[in-house]
Design a protein around this motif. Structure first.
Motif, short mmCIF file in Angstrom:
data_model
loop_
_atom_site.label_atom_id
_atom_site.label_comp_id
_atom_site.label_asym_id
_atom_site.label_seq_id
_atom_site.Cartn_x
_atom_site.Cartn_y
_atom_site.Cartn_z
N LEU A 291 -61.66 49.81 -78.11
CA LEU A 291 -61.04 49.97 -76.80
C LEU A 291 -62.09 50.22 -75.73
O LEU A 291 -63.17 50.76 -76.02
CB LEU A 291 -60.04 51.13 -76.85
N PRO A 292 -61.80 49.86 -74.48
CA PRO A 292 -62.79 50.04 -73.41
C PRO A 292 -63.10 51.51 -73.16
O PRO A 292 -62.22 52.37 -73.28
CB PRO A 292 -62.11 49.42 -72.19
N GLU A 293 -64.35 51.77 -72.82
CA GLU A 293 -64.76 53.12 -72.44
C GLU A 293 -65.29 53.07 -71.02
O GLU A 293 -66.31 52.44 -70.75
CB GLU A 293 -65.82 53.65 -73.40
N GLY A 294 -64.61 53.71 -70.08
CA GLY A 294 -65.04 53.72 -68.70
C GLY A 294 -64.62 52.48 -67.95
O GLY A 294 -64.08 51.52 -68.52
N PRO A 295 -64.89 52.44 -66.65
CA PRO A 295 -64.44 51.32 -65.80
C PRO A 295 -65.12 50.00 -66.12
O PRO A 295 -64.61 48.94 -65.74
CB PRO A 295 -64.78 51.79 -64.38
N THR A 296 -66.27 50.02 -66.78
CA THR A 296 -66.95 48.76 -67.11
C THR A 296 -66.84 48.43 -68.60
O THR A 296 -67.48 47.50 -69.08
CB THR A 296 -68.44 48.81 -66.72
N GLY A 297 -66.03 49.17 -69.32
CA GLY A 297 -65.87 48.91 -70.75
C GLY A 297 -65.13 47.61 -71.01
O GLY A 297 -64.49 47.03 -70.11
N VAL A 298 -65.20 47.13 -72.23
CA VAL A 298 -64.55 45.88 -72.62
C VAL A 298 -63.72 46.11 -73.88
O VAL A 298 -63.89 47.09 -74.60
CB VAL A 298 -65.58 44.77 -72.90
N TYR A 299 -62.79 45.20 -74.13
CA TYR A 299 -62.15 45.11 -75.43
C TYR A 299 -63.06 44.27 -76.31
O TYR A 299 -63.40 43.14 -75.96
CB TYR A 299 -60.77 44.46 -75.32
N ALA A 300 -63.46 44.82 -77.46
CA ALA A 300 -64.35 44.10 -78.37
C ALA A 300 -63.68 44.01 -79.73
O ALA A 300 -63.31 45.03 -80.32
CB ALA A 300 -65.69 44.82 -78.50
N ALA A 301 -63.49 42.80 -80.20
CA ALA A 301 -62.83 42.58 -81.48
C ALA A 301 -63.79 41.89 -82.43
O ALA A 301 -64.55 41.00 -82.05
CB ALA A 301 -61.57 41.73 -81.29
N ALA A 302 -63.76 42.31 -83.70
CA ALA A 302 -64.60 41.68 -84.72
C ALA A 302 -63.81 41.56 -86.01
O ALA A 302 -63.08 42.48 -86.39
CB ALA A 302 -65.88 42.50 -84.95
N ALA A 303 -63.96 40.43 -86.68
CA ALA A 303 -63.31 40.19 -87.97
C ALA A 303 -64.38 39.95 -89.01
O ALA A 303 -65.35 39.23 -88.77
CB ALA A 303 -62.38 38.98 -87.88
N TYR A 304 -64.19 40.57 -90.18
CA TYR A 304 -65.16 40.45 -91.28
C TYR A 304 -64.39 40.13 -92.56
O TYR A 304 -64.34 40.93 -93.49
CB TYR A 304 -65.95 41.75 -91.43
N PRO A 305 -63.75 38.93 -92.63
CA PRO A 305 -62.98 38.58 -93.82
C PRO A 305 -63.90 38.23 -94.99
O PRO A 305 -65.11 38.06 -94.83
CB PRO A 305 -62.19 37.35 -93.37
N ARG A 306 -63.32 38.12 -96.19
CA ARG A 306 -64.10 37.78 -97.38
C ARG A 306 -64.74 36.40 -97.24
O ARG A 306 -65.85 36.17 -97.74
CB ARG A 306 -63.22 37.83 -98.62
N ASP A 307 -64.06 35.49 -96.58
CA ASP A 307 -64.63 34.17 -96.31
C ASP A 307 -65.62 34.31 -95.16
O ASP A 307 -65.25 34.43 -94.00
CB ASP A 307 -63.53 33.18 -95.94
N VAL A 308 -66.92 34.31 -95.51
CA VAL A 308 -67.96 34.60 -94.50
C VAL A 308 -67.91 33.62 -93.34
O VAL A 308 -68.25 33.98 -92.21
CB VAL A 308 -69.35 34.60 -95.18
N THR A 309 -67.48 32.39 -93.57
CA THR A 309 -67.47 31.39 -92.51
C THR A 309 -66.41 31.68 -91.44
O THR A 309 -66.42 31.05 -90.38
CB THR A 309 -67.23 29.99 -93.08
N ARG A 310 -65.51 32.63 -91.70
CA ARG A 310 -64.47 32.96 -90.73
C ARG A 310 -64.81 34.22 -89.93
O ARG A 310 -64.00 34.70 -89.14
CB ARG A 310 -63.12 33.13 -91.44
N GLN A 311 -66.00 34.77 -90.13
CA GLN A 311 -66.41 35.94 -89.35
C GLN A 311 -66.45 35.57 -87.86
O GLN A 311 -66.87 34.47 -87.50
CB GLN A 311 -67.78 36.42 -89.80
N ARG A 312 -66.02 36.53 -87.02
CA ARG A 312 -65.94 36.22 -85.59
C ARG A 312 -66.00 37.50 -84.78
O ARG A 312 -65.61 38.57 -85.25
CB ARG A 312 -64.64 35.48 -85.29
N MET A 313 -66.49 37.37 -83.53
CA MET A 313 -66.56 38.50 -82.61
C MET A 313 -66.20 38.01 -81.21
O MET A 313 -66.74 37.00 -80.75
CB MET A 313 -67.95 39.13 -82.63
#
Length: 442
Positions: A291-313
């Protein structure tokens, strides 16, 4: 000459084992457990990780975060981990004066299933023991030292195992467990079978090391073979690395800078809208959202599935919801992808059950090597002495083998420092023994 070479290699093999085996035992035990972390969480800890699937739709993520905040009132929400299947719990990480707390929630009715300190969570304990992170950065540096000595251990072990006309101890075991020969052959045959696996585990564990791993990351990034810097072009960034806000960024993006939202007086889009956007962009289930922290924060999402080729940020502007950086696995450089593949295999995540069982076999073989080495040493040790194999009389052979070991130390700097310390200590002990034997000459 051959006998002298054998003795010199044996001595370094003994030294490498003396240093490595206690740590390899710890790494093998904790690694064996961590290989099956998902299965353990779904069985031993099913009361907080598994929920009953219901026909009613799950509560909104924003509602679940609100419930978690009420459950830990003296803390603030930091991340939301979405369920990776319909029968899995949602997890909210809360940060407060006592550290971080994981709140497990039933996504269908919001029931709080459990609250546990992040560092006390079972698999986190195993993970931190495995990396020696529990014992501080100095102990964590031992990972690199042990990995380097493991290379020496395996290479010297292959030389000692190499067939020289003997009928056993190559692929068969002679004698009975009462005899040292049986343990020697068991040690040699196990090392022959598992040596390649040990080298693989050592090599794929090195990216986490405090010096070697950081240097490889920095060099690969400068060469354009790690982080995809072009995706950050023109994006305002903070001084906070991605790895500080997300646990699931993967090795290649751990120290990538977290983008910033342009400061404005607008209204943030909220957690539900952020979840809707990243899900719509194809983020795999089970991702973690910071979750964002402060007025300049961002929403940051990351996925680390078992299938390494599907990793994403993905990171989103907290006001407009616009994606600021979107990194897929294919966007990472060649070195970064190769290391991520290696890490996936190391953790038993890449090829299903076969991968898990193969890594487990290497861990068990390492334990067998440690036990057989200890029994061999016990059976041959002189009374009241450590029983270090003696140096050969040919100093050229000693210098040649030691020079080869020192050369390996150049590749692994922290291992090299440990090697030099061992050489100095060995020479000091030898000098002290000569002085004690011939005090008048000294």
């Amino acid at each position: 000459m051959r006998d002298a070479l054998h003795r010199a290699v044996w001595r370094w093999h003994f030294y490498a084992g003396l240093l490595c085996l206690p740590f390899l035992i710890l790494l093998s035990v904790t690694g064996s457990v961590y290989l099956f972390k998902d299965e353990i969480n779904r069985t031993l800890f099913s009361y907080r990780t598994v929920v009953a699937v219901r026909a009613t739709p799950p509560l909104s993520p924003e509602r679940l975060v609100f419930i978690a905040a009420e459950a830990v009132p003296d803390a603030a929400p930091k991340t939301y981990a979405s369920p990776d299947a319909p029968d899995r719990a949602a997890v909210v990480t809360m940060a407060g004066p006592q550290g971080r707390t994981l709140v497990y929630l039933d996504p269908y009715d919001g029931a709080v299933l459990d609250r546990v300190g992040r560092d006390a969570e079972a698999m986190m304990v195993v993970r931190r023991l495995h990396s020696l992170a529990y014992f501080g950065p100095v102990a964590n540096a031992l990972i690199e030292v042990v990995a380097g000595f493991t290379v020496i251990l395996v290479l010297s072990g292959v030389y000692l195992w190499w067939p020289r006309g003997q009928g056993g101890g190559v692929v068969s075991v002679r004698g009975t467990p009462r005899r040292r020969l049986w343990w020697r052959d068991l040690h040699a045959v196990t090392g022959f079978v598992a040596g390649a696996g040990l080298l693989f585990l050592a090599a794929t564990g090195l990216p986490w090391s405090i010096l070697w791993g950081d240097q490889v990351r920095a060099i690969s990034n400068r060469a354009g073979l790690g982080q995809p810097d072009a995706l950050w072009a023109g994006v305002p960034v903070s001084a906070v690395p991605m790895g500080e806000v997300l646990d699931t960024t993967g090795w290649a993006l751990e120290d990538a800078p977290l983008p910033r939202s342009p400061a404005q007086d607008g209204v943030p889009i909220g957690i539900d809208r952020a979840i809707e956007i990243v899900t719509g962009l194809g983020m795999p289930a089970g991702y973690e959202l910071a979750l964002p922290e402060g007025p300049t924060g961002v929403y940051a999402a990351a996925a680390y599935p078992r299938d390494v080729t599907r990793q994403r940020m993905i990171t989103l502007d907290q006001y407009s919801g616009k994606p600021l950086v979107d990194v897929r696995f294919r966007d990472i450089g060649l070195v970064g992808r190769g290391i991520q593949y290696g890490i996936g295999l190391h953790k038993g995540e890449f090829a299903g059950r076969v991968n898990q069982l193969l890594m487990l076999a290497f861990c068990l073989a390492t334990l067998l090597l440690a036990v057989s080495a200890a029994v061999m040493w016990w059976k041959r040790r002189p009374a009241g002495r450590l029983g270090v194999p003696p140096w050969p009389g040919d100093r050229r052979v000693v210098a040649g083998v030691t020079g080869f070991v020192v050369a390996l130390g150049i590749v692994f700097p922290l291992t090299g420092l440990a090697i030099l310390a061992m050489i100095v200590l060995d020479a000091a002990i030898a000098g002290l023994r000569r002085t004690l034997r011939h005090p008048a000459a000294a």
